[in-house]
Enzyme design. Sequence first.
Site, PDB file in Angstrom:
ATOM      1  N   CYS A 115      -3.519  33.647  45.808  1.00 23.41           N
ATOM      2  CA  CYS A 115      -4.629  33.986  44.929  1.00 23.41           C
ATOM      3  C   CYS A 115      -4.236  35.043  43.945  1.00 23.41           C
ATOM      4  O   CYS A 115      -4.437  34.867  42.467  1.00 23.41           O
ATOM      5  CB  CYS A 115      -5.818  34.541  45.809  1.00 23.41           C
ATOM      6  N   HIS A 136      -9.095  39.005  48.555  1.00 19.97           N
ATOM      7  CA  HIS A 136      -9.237  37.469  47.795  1.00 19.97           C
ATOM      8  C   HIS A 136      -9.414  37.918  46.528  1.00 19.97           C
ATOM      9  O   HIS A 136     -10.505  38.625  46.134  1.00 19.97           O
ATOM     10  CB  HIS A 136     -10.027  36.706  48.643  1.00 19.97           C
ATOM     11  N   HIS A 164      -9.363  29.321  41.850  1.00 20.52           N
ATOM     12  CA  HIS A 164      -8.493  30.332  42.591  1.00 20.52           C
ATOM     13  C   HIS A 164      -7.614  29.409  43.461  1.00 20.52           C
ATOM     14  O   HIS A 164      -7.667  28.123  43.539  1.00 20.52           O
ATOM     15  CB  HIS A 164      -9.428  30.902  43.520  1.00 20.52           C
TER      16      HIS A 164
END
Length: 384
Positions: A297, A345, A357
């Site tokens: 990510c 994240h 993402h």
Amino acid sequence: MGRGRRSGLAVAVTVVCAVTVLGAPGTALASGRPDPDPAASAASPPSPASPASPASPASPGSSASPAPVLPPDKDLEAVRTKLDGLYHDAAVATDAYNAAEEQAQQQSAALVGLAQKVVQGQQRLDGLKDRIAAAAQAQYRTGGLPPQAQLMLSDDPQQFLDGAGRVLEGERAADGLLLDMTRTQQELKRDADDAADRWKKLEANRKAKAAAQQRVKDRIKEAEQLQATLEKRQLERLAELERQAARQAQTAWLGTGILKELRGRATTAGEKAVRYATDQIGKPYEWGAEGPKTYDCSGLTSQAWAAAGRPIPRTSQEQWKQLRHVAVADMRPGDLIIYFQDATHVAMYVGDGMIVHAPRPGRTVTLAGAGTMPILGVVRPDAD
């Protein structure tokens, strides 16, 4: 964002919303190795959610066996919660791995520079010692008499005066050599001590990186083993539960009226970052990866902004710490949304309530609803 690019993105957003593949909340990971995706491995989308029930009895003479009975949804929900926890733990370990890797690279580069300084300092010290030794030999050749005594024994006044000047120059030169040698020795010791300290830190970071790497592998393996215990129909149902949770979270987020407030336009750099990130859609997730074939990510977001000419920190936690915070209602395409309380994240906002993402192992870079995971906050890599 350019009109043509925005139109294409709008079409993609519409398609994503239509099929409701918004990504399950709580399953995002800061990095990880690709693993089979329960949703992707399903042969066909499951029918609308309904409690599982035993199959109808077979007709007389039929050899067909009853269809397997699925466990209650609450059991699969427990499985989903367990998987979310495992992938989240892997995300925490991955961020630690990425941070240790970045620090190790920086310290390795610093060590190379210090090693060069130590070598240069030693060479300079050796040269000074040679010059001092040469001066001592010259004094020995003159009979060992001090220059002052040699001048006192001279019968030539002019020679005495000239010699006196040379004596002063020689004394200053000798004092300078000794002072230079002392200073060089001190600098050499300081650089050597600094190099030794950095080496210890480098070794500590290498050990921390190895430990974090093992934790990532362990959590992902445990998640794989848990999913391996499920049958195909159970995996399909699990994937449907994930989609349902994602839809509910996104609907609740949109229900706040947030889209009416989001009117910020991307900067030129923001458009470049969004274009880079969306161009990676479909590429596999891999923990610790920064492209060009796989990403985690924060690898995706850091590379997207590097491509836009604005280098940012490598990990999601450092992006949260170091980049400028903006209100969710003020975010614009290109801004980064940080998720979960421990900032494990990160995704890039692309507009229309959507993000791009790299979710977690077994998934690919994708579009998803910005509200499908708990939002910690928003950061902005570029200036207004």
